[in-house]
Motif scaffolding. Sequence first.
Motif, mmCIF file in Angstrom:
data_model
loop_
_atom_site.group_PDB
_atom_site.id
_atom_site.type_symbol
_atom_site.label_atom_id
_atom_site.label_comp_id
_atom_site.label_asym_id
_atom_site.label_seq_id
_atom_site.Cartn_x
_atom_site.Cartn_y
_atom_site.Cartn_z
ATOM 1 N N UNK A 265 0.830 -1.205 0.000
ATOM 2 C CA UNK A 265 0.000 0.000 0.000
ATOM 3 C C UNK A 265 0.867 1.260 0.000
ATOM 4 N N UNK A 266 1.925 1.257 0.793
ATOM 5 C CA UNK A 266 2.813 2.426 0.852
ATOM 6 C C UNK A 266 3.591 2.614 -0.451
ATOM 7 N N UNK A 267 3.984 1.515 -1.077
ATOM 8 C CA UNK A 267 4.760 1.597 -2.318
ATOM 9 C C UNK A 267 3.947 2.208 -3.446
ATOM 10 N N UNK A 269 2.440 4.801 -3.433
ATOM 11 C CA UNK A 269 2.530 6.262 -3.420
ATOM 12 C C UNK A 269 3.322 6.792 -4.611
ATOM 13 N N UNK A 270 4.300 6.027 -5.071
ATOM 14 C CA UNK A 270 5.224 6.559 -6.078
ATOM 15 C C UNK A 270 5.191 5.851 -7.427
ATOM 16 N N UNK A 271 4.402 4.751 -7.528
ATOM 17 C CA UNK A 271 4.353 4.012 -8.794
ATOM 18 C C UNK A 271 2.926 3.944 -9.312
ATOM 19 N N UNK A 272 2.754 4.169 -10.607
ATOM 20 C CA UNK A 272 1.423 4.405 -11.170
ATOM 21 C C UNK A 272 0.628 3.152 -11.485
ATOM 22 N N UNK A 278 4.941 -3.987 -8.691
ATOM 23 C CA UNK A 278 5.463 -5.354 -8.528
ATOM 24 C C UNK A 278 6.959 -5.419 -8.847
ATOM 25 N N UNK A 279 7.365 -4.738 -9.914
ATOM 26 C CA UNK A 279 8.781 -4.745 -10.281
ATOM 27 C C UNK A 279 9.632 -4.013 -9.252
ATOM 28 N N UNK A 280 9.071 -2.960 -8.668
ATOM 29 C CA UNK A 280 9.801 -2.216 -7.654
ATOM 30 C C UNK A 280 10.029 -3.060 -6.407
#
Length: 312
Positions: A265-267, A269-272, A278-280
């Motif tokens: 959920x926090x991740x 914030x920066x990925x569309x 998933x890759x991040x």
Amino acid sequence: MSFGLPCQDKTYTIHQDGCTVCALADGAGSAKLSHHGAEAVTQGVCHYLADHFDTIVHNDDGVHVKMDILGQVTLLLEGLSSEMGCAPQDLASTLLFVATKGDDFVIGHLGDGVIGYVKAGKVKVATYPQNGEYANTTSFTTSIAALNEIRLIKGKLGDISGFVMMSDGTETSLYNLRTKLLSRAILSLVKEAGRSGEAMNEPLKESLETVIRERTMDDCSLAIMARTFDTQEYLSLSAEGKAAFWEMPCTRKSAKLIAARDQLLRTMNTWRTPNMVRKQLHWHEGSFWNRFEHLRKAGLVQVKEGNLAKAA
């Protein structure tokens, strides 16, 4: 069940400027026009609380707050009694209300009935029934001692996921007078209300008619205020609150599962897009989509035109 008589229980809800207020009133059986009084005070109190919520929350003088609220009630009933050509006592009722805004809440209770709440998956009683010196008597909006008898509670929502208000007719089924505990069935009611919203009105009405109604001859009313969590509200919950949100026991094993969902959920914030997230995170595809689906079903995240949108 009152044959040939109007229902004396009334409820009213208002949403205004980020404030939600719900009120319930049970008209006095001895007052011939109490259903009119109950309807007037629920509507009047809801509008008053919505208009003055911030002032009430920041006023540390509880007696002054009670006087202001009951003053409004008295003005309403005096105006209505003049209009209907009756005495104010003919409009007597109990009064229960819950108001929330942001992380603050205000509870008020005069008379019988019960106000409960669900906190971190546990059902608790906020205010108990108030009965008079004799059986089947209680305090009403027209009582001389109303100022001393009304209960007012202010606090922070924190892990609270919902409130319930019930008249004494419903109280006989959902509140144990001997143990002073509320039925755990309220957990399911609050949970379902949070998911279904107003769509739950008809199923709830059927339950009142078929289950609760069988245990009493009185009018039955049940008002539920269920909290819908946005992302920040969810992330601010305690470990116990998050476990209750996901319907899990609060254990080390469940804490790991929840931590993974929180990280996802926090991740966001920066990925569309989901695939970018998933890759991040470098997660296995199956694990990612399993956790993502849990967040989606809980209403914490949505996908619109391929892009992520968290609950706002």
